[in-house]
Design a protein around this motif. Sequence first.
Motif, PDB file in Angstrom:
ATOM      1  N   UNK A  93       0.803  -1.219   0.000  1.00  0.00           N
ATOM      2  CA  UNK A  93       0.000   0.000   0.000  1.00  0.00           C
ATOM      3  C   UNK A  93       0.836   1.269   0.000  1.00  0.00           C
ATOM      4  N   UNK A  94       2.151   1.141  -0.100  1.00  0.00           N
ATOM      5  CA  UNK A  94       3.027   2.301  -0.151  1.00  0.00           C
ATOM      6  C   UNK A  94       3.770   2.275  -1.481  1.00  0.00           C
ATOM      7  N   UNK A  95       3.515   3.273  -2.334  1.00  0.00           N
ATOM      8  CA  UNK A  95       4.084   3.287  -3.678  1.00  0.00           C
ATOM      9  C   UNK A  95       5.608   3.364  -3.646  1.00  0.00           C
ATOM     10  N   UNK A  96       6.159   4.183  -2.746  1.00  0.00           N
ATOM     11  CA  UNK A  96       7.615   4.309  -2.658  1.00  0.00           C
ATOM     12  C   UNK A  96       8.254   2.983  -2.282  1.00  0.00           C
ATOM     13  N   UNK A  97       7.655   2.263  -1.353  1.00  0.00           N
ATOM     14  CA  UNK A  97       8.202   0.972  -0.938  1.00  0.00           C
ATOM     15  C   UNK A  97       8.119  -0.048  -2.081  1.00  0.00           C
ATOM     16  N   UNK A  98       7.044   0.002  -2.849  1.00  0.00           N
ATOM     17  CA  UNK A  98       6.931  -0.900  -3.999  1.00  0.00           C
ATOM     18  C   UNK A  98       8.019  -0.622  -5.023  1.00  0.00           C
ATOM     19  N   UNK A  99       8.266   0.652  -5.293  1.00  0.00           N
ATOM     20  CA  UNK A  99       9.333   1.021  -6.220  1.00  0.00           C
ATOM     21  C   UNK A  99      10.691   0.578  -5.704  1.00  0.00           C
ATOM     22  N   UNK A 100      10.927   0.724  -4.405  1.00  0.00           N
ATOM     23  CA  UNK A 100      12.199   0.295  -3.820  1.00  0.00           C
ATOM     24  C   UNK A 100      12.402  -1.196  -4.027  1.00  0.00           C
ATOM     25  N   UNK A 101      11.352  -1.985  -3.786  1.00  0.00           N
ATOM     26  CA  UNK A 101      11.449  -3.436  -3.967  1.00  0.00           C
ATOM     27  C   UNK A 101      11.779  -3.762  -5.422  1.00  0.00           C
ATOM     28  N   UNK A 102      11.088  -3.128  -6.356  1.00  0.00           N
ATOM     29  CA  UNK A 102      11.309  -3.424  -7.774  1.00  0.00           C
ATOM     30  C   UNK A 102      12.721  -3.037  -8.219  1.00  0.00           C
ATOM     31  N   UNK A 103      13.194  -1.874  -7.787  1.00  0.00           N
ATOM     32  CA  UNK A 103      14.530  -1.419  -8.199  1.00  0.00           C
ATOM     33  C   UNK A 103      15.616  -2.306  -7.592  1.00  0.00           C
TER      34      UNK A 103
END
Length: 292
Positions: free
Chosen positions: A146-156
């Motif tokens: 539910x946190x967009x920044x955390x999702x991006x961190x995981x993907x990167x």
Amino acid sequence: MKPNNNRAWFLVLPALVIVTFVGILPLIAITNYSFQDLFSLNNSYWIGVEWYRNIVTSERFYASLGRSFLFSAIVLSIQLPLGIWIALLLQRSHHAVVSAVLVLITVPLVVPWNMIPVIWLNFINPTVGLAGRALAWSGIGFDYKFNALHTWIVLVVMDTWHWLGLVVVLSYAGISSIPAAYYQAAAIDGASQWHVFRFIQLPKMKAVLSMALLLRFMDSFMIYIEAFRINAGGPNGATAFLSLDLGEEIQSFNYGPSAARSIVYFLIVMTVAWTFKAATTAQPSATTEAVR
């Protein structure tokens, strides 16, 4: 004078046949489908460029395109400098250390793509995952769902873990191919490590770095399995890339729109690849003129 013998071109025929059936014929079929409204392969209606018009006038398309380019820019800005730095460290290391590091760092490259997100979902799981439990123990809230920044961190981070080995191997190969005479001349001239890197190593690595840049852009721009399995484009479409929009159309059996979206996606990738090739081809001539 010995006559020209072109029979060697017959050796290329198997590759041409494979490319025809794997690439050219499917592309022709998809292009045909993109101009039709398909209810089934036997029930279709010609609608012209309607699907293309819907795509290029859609705000969602440009938002997804921007996210795709942003993701590629982020991973390239991290993986290329990091891969070059690791390769430079390996150059100064013992042969046994180099072999061990190269083996370890390239292991993720042989992991099946569909297993990459599974591994990382377990890794960041606060119940059983090492990273998840460490974050929970340290009191750091990490909610990739539910946190967009955390999702991006995981993907990167996940993409970097998966593909960094490719950049390191190519960079190390480029550095290893530099003759020792260049370093000896630089030592005689009293060149610093920065000057050696700037004027000797980096120019000699240009070919392999160009290959790494193009390959990593293509892979990162077309990311699908990892992004879909991690959060399916969420939260609230924050990681909805072009590939996920295309996958959604295909899973909805919207054959016409998905075919048109595939062609648009293909043209974008080919345009970027052609621009990259044109830029890298023009660089040697520009350098020659500067020397003159």
